[in-house]
Design a protein around this motif. Structure first.
Motif, PDB file in Angstrom:
ATOM      1  N   GLU A 195       0.860  -1.176   0.000  1.00 11.61           N
ATOM      2  CA  GLU A 195       0.000   0.000   0.000  1.00 11.61           C
ATOM      3  C   GLU A 195       0.898   1.228   0.000  1.00 11.61           C
ATOM      4  O   GLU A 195       2.044   1.169   0.463  1.00 11.61           O
ATOM      5  CB  GLU A 195      -0.909   0.012   1.227  1.00 11.61           C
ATOM      6  N   PHE A 196       0.379   2.343  -0.533  1.00 11.21           N
ATOM      7  CA  PHE A 196       1.180   3.564  -0.592  1.00 11.21           C
ATOM      8  C   PHE A 196       0.301   4.773  -0.333  1.00 11.21           C
ATOM      9  O   PHE A 196      -0.928   4.701  -0.395  1.00 11.21           O
ATOM     10  CB  PHE A 196       1.905   3.685  -1.943  1.00 11.21           C
ATOM     11  N   ASP A 197       0.968   5.891  -0.056  1.00 10.91           N
ATOM     12  CA  ASP A 197       0.285   7.178   0.101  1.00 10.91           C
ATOM     13  C   ASP A 197       1.218   8.273  -0.411  1.00 10.91           C
ATOM     14  O   ASP A 197       2.291   7.984  -0.940  1.00 10.91           O
ATOM     15  CB  ASP A 197      -0.153   7.420   1.547  1.00 10.91           C
ATOM     16  N   ARG A 198       0.808   9.503  -0.240  1.00 14.55           N
ATOM     17  CA  ARG A 198       1.578  10.641  -0.747  1.00 14.55           C
ATOM     18  C   ARG A 198       3.025  10.615  -0.244  1.00 14.55           C
ATOM     19  O   ARG A 198       3.955  10.925  -0.976  1.00 14.55           O
ATOM     20  CB  ARG A 198       0.899  11.943  -0.344  1.00 14.55           C
ATOM     21  N   SER A 199       3.225  10.234   0.991  1.00 13.92           N
ATOM     22  CA  SER A 199       4.571  10.276   1.576  1.00 13.92           C
ATOM     23  C   SER A 199       5.498   9.187   1.037  1.00 13.92           C
ATOM     24  O   SER A 199       6.707   9.273   1.239  1.00 13.92           O
ATOM     25  CB  SER A 199       4.494  10.175   3.098  1.00 13.92           C
ATOM     26  N   THR A 200       4.958   8.193   0.348  1.00 13.82           N
ATOM     27  CA  THR A 200       5.793   7.083  -0.130  1.00 13.82           C
ATOM     28  C   THR A 200       5.928   7.029  -1.647  1.00 13.82           C
ATOM     29  O   THR A 200       6.481   6.065  -2.180  1.00 13.82           O
ATOM     30  CB  THR A 200       5.257   5.736   0.397  1.00 13.82           C
ATOM     31  N   ILE A 201       5.468   8.055  -2.365  1.00 15.03           N
ATOM     32  CA  ILE A 201       5.519   8.036  -3.835  1.00 15.03           C
ATOM     33  C   ILE A 201       6.946   7.847  -4.354  1.00 15.03           C
ATOM     34  O   ILE A 201       7.182   7.054  -5.252  1.00 15.03           O
ATOM     35  CB  ILE A 201       4.887   9.309  -4.431  1.00 15.03           C
ATOM     36  N   HIS A 206       4.386   5.393 -12.641  1.00 13.71           N
ATOM     37  CA  HIS A 206       4.427   6.572 -11.770  1.00 13.71           C
ATOM     38  C   HIS A 206       3.205   7.468 -11.990  1.00 13.71           C
ATOM     39  O   HIS A 206       2.646   8.012 -11.028  1.00 13.71           O
ATOM     40  CB  HIS A 206       5.724   7.348 -12.011  1.00 13.71           C
ATOM     41  N   GLU A 207       2.791   7.613 -13.235  1.00 17.08           N
ATOM     42  CA  GLU A 207       1.587   8.405 -13.522  1.00 17.08           C
ATOM     43  C   GLU A 207       0.364   7.781 -12.848  1.00 17.08           C
ATOM     44  O   GLU A 207      -0.474   8.493 -12.290  1.00 17.08           O
ATOM     45  CB  GLU A 207       1.363   8.515 -15.030  1.00 17.08           C
ATOM     46  N   ALA A 208       0.248   6.457 -12.895  1.00 19.13           N
ATOM     47  CA  ALA A 208      -0.890   5.783 -12.257  1.00 19.13           C
ATOM     48  C   ALA A 208      -0.843   5.959 -10.738  1.00 19.13           C
ATOM     49  O   ALA A 208      -1.879   6.224 -10.104  1.00 19.13           O
ATOM     50  CB  ALA A 208      -0.897   4.300 -12.629  1.00 19.13           C
ATOM     51  N   VAL A 209       0.335   5.831 -10.151  1.00 15.77           N
ATOM     52  CA  VAL A 209       0.495   5.997  -8.707  1.00 15.77           C
ATOM     53  C   VAL A 209       0.152   7.436  -8.298  1.00 15.77           C
ATOM     54  O   VAL A 209      -0.588   7.663  -7.334  1.00 15.77           O
ATOM     55  CB  VAL A 209       1.933   5.627  -8.279  1.00 15.77           C
ATOM     56  N   THR A 210       0.673   8.395  -9.040  1.00 18.46           N
ATOM     57  CA  THR A 210       0.409   9.801  -8.749  1.00 18.46           C
ATOM     58  C   THR A 210      -1.076  10.117  -8.861  1.00 18.46           C
ATOM     59  O   THR A 210      -1.645  10.813  -8.006  1.00 18.46           O
ATOM     60  CB  THR A 210       1.222  10.706  -9.698  1.00 18.46           C
ATOM     61  N   ASN A 211      -1.730   9.594  -9.895  1.00 21.42           N
ATOM     62  CA  ASN A 211      -3.173   9.813 -10.049  1.00 21.42           C
ATOM     63  C   ASN A 211      -3.952   9.205  -8.891  1.00 21.42           C
ATOM     64  O   ASN A 211      -4.929   9.797  -8.416  1.00 21.42           O
ATOM     65  CB  ASN A 211      -3.668   9.249 -11.372  1.00 21.42           C
ATOM     66  N   ALA A 212      -3.546   8.013  -8.435  1.00 19.36           N
ATOM     67  CA  ALA A 212      -4.240   7.373  -7.315  1.00 19.36           C
ATOM     68  C   ALA A 212      -4.144   8.229  -6.055  1.00 19.36           C
ATOM     69  O   ALA A 212      -5.113   8.345  -5.298  1.00 19.36           O
ATOM     70  CB  ALA A 212      -3.667   5.981  -7.067  1.00 19.36           C
ATOM     71  N   VAL A 213      -2.993   8.844  -5.838  1.00 18.03           N
ATOM     72  CA  VAL A 213      -2.818   9.711  -4.666  1.00 18.03           C
ATOM     73  C   VAL A 213      -3.581  11.023  -4.842  1.00 18.03           C
ATOM     74  O   VAL A 213      -4.246  11.494  -3.930  1.00 18.03           O
ATOM     75  CB  VAL A 213      -1.317   9.978  -4.399  1.00 18.03           C
ATOM     76  N   ARG A 214      -3.498  11.591  -6.026  1.00 14.26           N
ATOM     77  CA  ARG A 214      -4.113  12.899  -6.267  1.00 14.26           C
ATOM     78  C   ARG A 214      -5.645  12.825  -6.298  1.00 14.26           C
ATOM     79  O   ARG A 214      -6.326  13.694  -5.761  1.00 14.26           O
ATOM     80  CB  ARG A 214      -3.607  13.488  -7.578  1.00 14.26           C
ATOM     81  N   TYR A 215      -6.191  11.794  -6.945  1.00 15.11           N
ATOM     82  CA  TYR A 215      -7.631  11.751  -7.194  1.00 15.11           C
ATOM     83  C   TYR A 215      -8.380  10.634  -6.476  1.00 15.11           C
ATOM     84  O   TYR A 215      -9.595  10.709  -6.344  1.00 15.11           O
ATOM     85  CB  TYR A 215      -7.896  11.614  -8.697  1.00 15.11           C
ATOM     86  N   GLY A 216      -7.675   9.600  -6.052  1.00 15.06           N
ATOM     87  CA  GLY A 216      -8.332   8.451  -5.429  1.00 15.06           C
ATOM     88  C   GLY A 216      -8.327   8.547  -3.918  1.00 15.06           C
ATOM     89  O   GLY A 216      -7.737   9.446  -3.325  1.00 15.06           O
ATOM     90  N   ASN A 217      -8.998   7.598  -3.306  1.00 13.27           N
ATOM     91  CA  ASN A 217      -9.062   7.519  -1.851  1.00 13.27           C
ATOM     92  C   ASN A 217      -8.261   6.321  -1.359  1.00 13.27           C
ATOM     93  O   ASN A 217      -8.062   5.349  -2.081  1.00 13.27           O
ATOM     94  CB  ASN A 217     -10.519   7.371  -1.402  1.00 13.27           C
ATOM     95  N   ALA A 218      -7.841   6.413  -0.097  1.00 14.66           N
ATOM     96  CA  ALA A 218      -7.149   5.291   0.539  1.00 14.66           C
ATOM     97  C   ALA A 218      -8.160   4.181   0.814  1.00 14.66           C
ATOM     98  O   ALA A 218      -9.354   4.459   0.961  1.00 14.66           O
ATOM     99  CB  ALA A 218      -6.498   5.763   1.831  1.00 14.66           C
ATOM    100  N   PRO A 219      -7.715   2.945   0.861  1.00 15.82           N
ATOM    101  CA  PRO A 219      -6.338   2.510   0.642  1.00 15.82           C
ATOM    102  C   PRO A 219      -5.983   2.481  -0.841  1.00 15.82           C
ATOM    103  O   PRO A 219      -6.833   2.268  -1.699  1.00 15.82           O
ATOM    104  CB  PRO A 219      -6.305   1.108   1.234  1.00 15.82           C
ATOM    105  N   ARG A 220      -4.691   2.708  -1.099  1.00 19.60           N
ATOM    106  CA  ARG A 220      -4.147   2.647  -2.455  1.00 19.60           C
ATOM    107  C   ARG A 220      -3.098   1.546  -2.467  1.00 19.60           C
ATOM    108  O   ARG A 220      -2.304   1.453  -1.540  1.00 19.60           O
ATOM    109  CB  ARG A 220      -3.495   3.969  -2.824  1.00 19.60           C
ATOM    110  N   GLY A 221      -3.091   0.761  -3.525  1.00 18.96           N
ATOM    111  CA  GLY A 221      -2.147  -0.345  -3.566  1.00 18.96           C
ATOM    112  C   GLY A 221      -1.453  -0.471  -4.907  1.00 18.96           C
ATOM    113  O   GLY A 221      -1.943   0.026  -5.934  1.00 18.96           O
ATOM    114  N   ILE A 222      -0.308  -1.142  -4.885  1.00 17.81           N
ATOM    115  CA  ILE A 222       0.431  -1.442  -6.103  1.00 17.81           C
ATOM    116  C   ILE A 222       0.923  -2.875  -6.005  1.00 17.81           C
ATOM    117  O   ILE A 222       1.352  -3.321  -4.944  1.00 17.81           O
ATOM    118  CB  ILE A 222       1.597  -0.456  -6.329  1.00 17.81           C
TER     119      ILE A 222
END
Length: 130
Positions: free
Chosen positions: A12-18, A47-63
């Motif tokens: 899982e990731f968030d803004r602080s772990t991009i 990276h674009e997908a990860v950034t979009n998930a942080v910018r526009y999506g809600n937690a939890p976010r995963g890769i």
């Protein structure tokens, strides 16, 4: 999946772990056999997908990243609210567009499959690997 079946990354990731995630994606893709521009293109698409998930999506976010015969796959997920149709189906960019380039760029750098709705988004990015 486990190591035997090809799992390279799962977290899982968030803004602080991009930044950390980008480094992990780079190392994992390199270990899977990508090099040169193919490596750079794929890492940028992910990276674009990860950034979009942080910018526009809600937690939890995963890769999750795994290798299958001849292909490297990475799945980026979030839990909503979904991607608007106008952003999802954009085929061209105007030179005056600001923002909204992530999905467009992902499609130019990898094979992309997107499932999205109010409960979340799943972006699957694939690229050939030998």
């Amino acid at each position: 999946m486990d190591e035997v079946s090809g799992t390279l990354l799962s977290l899982e990731f968030d803004r602080s772990t991009i930044t950390m995630v980008r480094h992990m994606v780079t190392d994992s893709a390199r270990n899977a056999g990508l090099t040169g521009m193919a490596l750079e293109d794929y890492v940028l698409a992910v990276h674009e997908a990860v950034t979009n998930a942080v910018r526009y999506g809600n937690a939890p976010r995963g890769i999750a990243m795994w290798r299958e015969p001849g292909v490297l796959r990475c799945e980026v997920t979030d839990s909503g609210p979904g991607i608007p149709d106008r952003s999802l189906h954009r085929k061209r960019l105007s030179r005056f567009d600001f923002g909204g380039r992530g999905i467009w760029l992902m499609h130019r750098l990898s094979d992309v499959n997107i499932r999205t709705g109010p409960d979340g988004t799943r972006v699957l990015l694939s690229t050939p690997v030998s």
